[in-house]
Motif scaffolding. Structure first.
Motif, PDB file in Angstrom:
ATOM      1  N   LEU A 112       0.850  -1.193   0.000  1.00  0.00           N
ATOM      2  CA  LEU A 112       0.000   0.000   0.000  1.00  0.00           C
ATOM      3  C   LEU A 112       0.883   1.240   0.000  1.00  0.00           C
ATOM      4  CD1 LEU A 112      -2.877   1.255   0.271  1.00  0.00           C
ATOM      5  CD2 LEU A 112      -2.511   1.231   2.741  1.00  0.00           C
ATOM      6  N   LEU A 113       0.685   2.090  -1.004  1.00  0.00           N
ATOM      7  CA  LEU A 113       1.319   3.412  -1.042  1.00  0.00           C
ATOM      8  C   LEU A 113       0.240   4.438  -0.725  1.00  0.00           C
ATOM      9  CD1 LEU A 113       3.654   3.633  -4.175  1.00  0.00           C
ATOM     10  CD2 LEU A 113       4.292   3.281  -1.816  1.00  0.00           C
ATOM     11  N   ARG A 114       0.483   5.257   0.300  1.00  0.00           N
ATOM     12  CA  ARG A 114      -0.562   6.200   0.702  1.00  0.00           C
ATOM     13  C   ARG A 114       0.029   7.577   0.970  1.00  0.00           C
ATOM     14  NH1 ARG A 114      -3.256   7.754   5.483  1.00  0.00           N
ATOM     15  NH2 ARG A 114      -1.908   6.471   6.783  1.00  0.00           N
ATOM     16  N   PRO A 115      -0.360   8.586   0.181  1.00  0.00           N
ATOM     17  CA  PRO A 115       0.092   9.941   0.491  1.00  0.00           C
ATOM     18  C   PRO A 115      -0.533  10.429   1.793  1.00  0.00           C
ATOM     19  CG  PRO A 115      -1.511   9.973  -1.302  1.00  0.00           C
ATOM     20  CD  PRO A 115      -1.217   8.538  -1.018  1.00  0.00           C
ATOM     21  N   SER A 116       0.237  11.100   2.618  1.00  0.00           N
ATOM     22  CA  SER A 116      -0.278  11.640   3.876  1.00  0.00           C
ATOM     23  C   SER A 116      -1.310  12.720   3.593  1.00  0.00           C
ATOM     24  CB  SER A 116       0.870  12.226   4.702  1.00  0.00           C
ATOM     25  OG  SER A 116       0.377  12.988   5.784  1.00  0.00           O
ATOM     26  N   GLY A 117      -2.324  12.783   4.445  1.00  0.00           N
ATOM     27  CA  GLY A 117      -3.336  13.814   4.278  1.00  0.00           C
ATOM     28  C   GLY A 117      -2.928  15.154   4.845  1.00  0.00           C
ATOM     29  N   THR A 118      -1.858  15.194   5.667  1.00  0.00           N
ATOM     30  CA  THR A 118      -1.505  16.429   6.360  1.00  0.00           C
ATOM     31  C   THR A 118      -0.059  16.851   6.187  1.00  0.00           C
ATOM     32  OG1 THR A 118      -1.029  15.165   8.371  1.00  0.00           O
ATOM     33  CG2 THR A 118      -3.261  16.059   8.126  1.00  0.00           C
ATOM     34  N   GLU A 119       0.812  15.952   5.668  1.00  0.00           N
ATOM     35  CA  GLU A 119       2.232  16.262   5.579  1.00  0.00           C
ATOM     36  C   GLU A 119       2.750  15.946   4.179  1.00  0.00           C
ATOM     37  OE1 GLU A 119       4.437  14.850   9.316  1.00  0.00           O
ATOM     38  OE2 GLU A 119       2.651  13.588   9.293  1.00  0.00           O
ATOM     39  N   PRO A 120       3.896  16.558   3.789  1.00  0.00           N
ATOM     40  CA  PRO A 120       4.484  16.255   2.478  1.00  0.00           C
ATOM     41  C   PRO A 120       5.285  14.957   2.521  1.00  0.00           C
ATOM     42  CG  PRO A 120       5.801  17.901   3.592  1.00  0.00           C
ATOM     43  CD  PRO A 120       4.613  17.651   4.482  1.00  0.00           C
ATOM     44  N   LEU A 121       4.585  13.854   2.706  1.00  0.00           N
ATOM     45  CA  LEU A 121       5.259  12.558   2.756  1.00  0.00           C
ATOM     46  C   LEU A 121       4.345  11.476   2.207  1.00  0.00           C
ATOM     47  CD1 LEU A 121       4.033  10.766   5.356  1.00  0.00           C
ATOM     48  CD2 LEU A 121       5.436  12.334   6.656  1.00  0.00           C
ATOM     49  N   VAL A 122       4.968  10.351   1.859  1.00  0.00           N
ATOM     50  CA  VAL A 122       4.248   9.187   1.365  1.00  0.00           C
ATOM     51  C   VAL A 122       4.520   8.020   2.308  1.00  0.00           C
ATOM     52  CG1 VAL A 122       4.093   7.489  -0.509  1.00  0.00           C
ATOM     53  CG2 VAL A 122       4.291   9.927  -1.037  1.00  0.00           C
ATOM     54  N   ARG A 123       3.481   7.297   2.664  1.00  0.00           N
ATOM     55  CA  ARG A 123       3.614   6.141   3.546  1.00  0.00           C
ATOM     56  C   ARG A 123       3.686   4.871   2.690  1.00  0.00           C
ATOM     57  NH1 ARG A 123       2.489   8.884   8.220  1.00  0.00           N
ATOM     58  NH2 ARG A 123       0.804  10.427   8.121  1.00  0.00           N
ATOM     59  N   VAL A 124       4.693   4.075   2.941  1.00  0.00           N
ATOM     60  CA  VAL A 124       4.863   2.804   2.244  1.00  0.00           C
ATOM     61  C   VAL A 124       4.589   1.684   3.239  1.00  0.00           C
ATOM     62  CG1 VAL A 124       6.447   1.302   0.991  1.00  0.00           C
ATOM     63  CG2 VAL A 124       6.609   3.784   0.715  1.00  0.00           C
ATOM     64  N   MET A 125       3.571   0.880   2.983  1.00  0.00           N
ATOM     65  CA  MET A 125       3.236  -0.224   3.864  1.00  0.00           C
ATOM     66  C   MET A 125       3.325  -1.531   3.093  1.00  0.00           C
ATOM     67  SD  MET A 125       0.840  -2.604   4.942  1.00  0.00           S
ATOM     68  CE  MET A 125      -0.818  -2.132   4.491  1.00  0.00           C
ATOM     69  N   VAL A 126       4.047  -2.493   3.658  1.00  0.00           N
ATOM     70  CA  VAL A 126       4.173  -3.814   3.049  1.00  0.00           C
ATOM     71  C   VAL A 126       3.884  -4.878   4.095  1.00  0.00           C
ATOM     72  CG1 VAL A 126       5.710  -5.472   1.907  1.00  0.00           C
ATOM     73  CG2 VAL A 126       5.890  -3.039   1.359  1.00  0.00           C
ATOM     74  N   GLU A 127       3.046  -5.827   3.751  1.00  0.00           N
ATOM     75  CA  GLU A 127       2.796  -7.002   4.581  1.00  0.00           C
ATOM     76  C   GLU A 127       3.331  -8.223   3.845  1.00  0.00           C
ATOM     77  OE1 GLU A 127      -1.346  -5.520   6.707  1.00  0.00           O
ATOM     78  OE2 GLU A 127      -1.405  -6.870   4.987  1.00  0.00           O
TER      79      GLU A 127
END
Length: 447
Positions: A408-423
């Protein structure tokens, strides 16, 4: 920039934004907007207001109450009570408006203001936008007998606890439960609810002084709860956050039980009693693949939404579903509450333990959590997550994982960052793929 976030107005209390002046102005604006919408027609408007124990809540609550009263709204001050109690009491006391002063799990210096509509439901975006747009606009001040009165309602905790206990199918007799109250809003109501339900209760972190809320305790810091459960030989432990709208659990061996496992247990309990509407659970995209697998095996549909209880609530309302929540322990049981309720959740998990005669570890095992690695990549253009090379890398990672994991790649709703989640099936593989993708995000989306 919009003043209202996903959960009201939040910030550093008495900082640049969240001041007493703003609190008063927001209250006046809210009263004006709701009056214009016709909500107060034919009767004298009434609001309830409550807060968590942080010291800044005192001046913010006083400012909100003053603003509402100056706009002709009668105010009942509930004192220090959980957010879900304020939601319940807004409906129970037939108030036109509820106001919550809290910053939930945030550190003590923060605070927030959240408005609830009639019935204890969150205001929709359009009303919040209207309140924000009306700030500072001229308005007609009532005088004489038309100004609002401010009073105190001292029976709120008893009313709320009675409601919680009445939702249970049986008593909790025979169970010993440790409750970590996070030095927060549930320090009185949660132990009382479990005691009235018949459990033996061991409360910890239940002495708020206005400064110690969430300070190394509660649902974001489970170490003290894990230790207490083992030391007391308890059957289970539950930890709340500062305003008690969420909870996490600890089994008898001191192992943590997260929100996905709690939702899985409750879904099975509600399915067994015919109370799981459409055999459907609503969660967010961050829920572990283990929850997806467990629900599929039980014949339960798992719907996913964007991250945030607001989106879970919207989907539940649209489909009439009875259970939803987040991995963080924010669980919504719409049959009994209009918002997430940590104490309600904990009571029903304990009731399922009693009904099945099983320990929490055994019940939680229905959800086998896959290793989940989350990496935040700052300093990137979060609006370019559709970069073709990045998407190709994601597809390649998904091919490697197959049915045993997800990306899952998810852009943050409040900050200039991208969250990378891997299971993945192993911590090592999930970490390797997450780090590889994070590197590509940093390279391709660099500002």
């Amino acid at each position: 920039m919009r003043l209202f976030g996903t959960d009201g107005v939040r910030g550093l209390a008495n900082g640049e934004t969240l001041t007493a002046s703003l609190a008063l102005d927001l209250a006046v604006s809210a009263a004006q907007v709701l009056a214009s919408a016709g909500q107060f027609e034919g009767h004298r408007p009434k609001a309830v207001i409550g807060r968590d124990p942080r010291i800044s809540g005192q001046f913010l609550e006083a400012a909100v109450a003053s603003g509402l009263a100056s706009a002709g709204v009668d105010v009942l001050d509930l004192g220090v009570v959980p957010t879900p109690a304020i939601a319940y009491l807004t409906g129970f006391l037939k108030a036109d408006l509820g106001v919550v002063i809290t910053a939930s799990h945030n550190p003590m210096p923060d605070n927030g203001i959240k408005f609830l509509a009639e019935g204890g439901v969150k205001l929709d975006d359009a009303l919040e936008d209207a309140i924000e747009a009306r700030l500072g606009q001229p308005w007609t001040h009532p005088t004489g007998a038309d100004v609002g009165r401010i009073g105190f309602y001292h029976g709120g905790i008893d009313d709320y606890v009675d409601h919680l206990v009445a939702t249970l199918p049986a008593t909790l007799e025979g169970l010993t439960i440790v409750l970590d109250c996070a030095h927060g809003a549930a320090h009185e109501s949660a132990p009382l609810a479990f005691e009235r339900a018949g459990a033996t209760v061991i409360p910890i972190n239940d002495q708020p002084d206005g400064l110690n809320i969430n300070d190394g305790v509660g649902s974001t810091h489970l170490d003290s709860l894990c230790k207490a459960v083992v030391e007391h030989g308890a059957d289970a432990g539950f930890a709340f956050d500062g305003d008690a709208d969420r909870c996490l659990a600890v089994d008898a061996t001191g192992q943590c039980v997260d929100g996905d496992q709690i939702m899985g247990m409750l879904a099975l309990a509600m399915q067994a009693s015919g109370r799981l509407v459409e055999d459907t659970l609503v969660a967010t995209v961050m829920s572990n693949i283990g929850l997806h697998q467990a629900m599929k095996a039980a014949g339960i549909t798992l719907r996913t939404t964007a991250v945030g209880d607001r989106y879970v609530l919207e989907d539940m309302k649209a489909g009439g579903y009875s259970l939803g929540g987040e991995q963080s322990g924010h669980v919504i049981m719409s049959e009994h509450a209009t918002t997430g309720d940590g104490t309600l959740t904990a009571l029903h998990v304990a009731a399922w333990m009693g009904a099945t005669g099983s320990g929490l570890a055994e019940l939680a095992a229905v959800v086998t959590r896959s290793p989940q690695v989350l990496i935040n990549v700052p300093g990137v253009d979060k609006n370019r997550c559709d970069d073709e090379q990045l998407l190709a890398a994601v597809r390649h990672a998904e091919e490697i994982l197959g049915d045993s994991g997800r990306v899952l790649l998810r852009p943050s709703g409040t900050e200039p960052l991208v969250r990378v989640m891997v299971e993945g099936p192993t911590e090592a593989q999930a970490t390797e793929l997450a780090e590889r993708l994070a590197g590509i995000v940093k390279e391709r989306l660099a500002l």
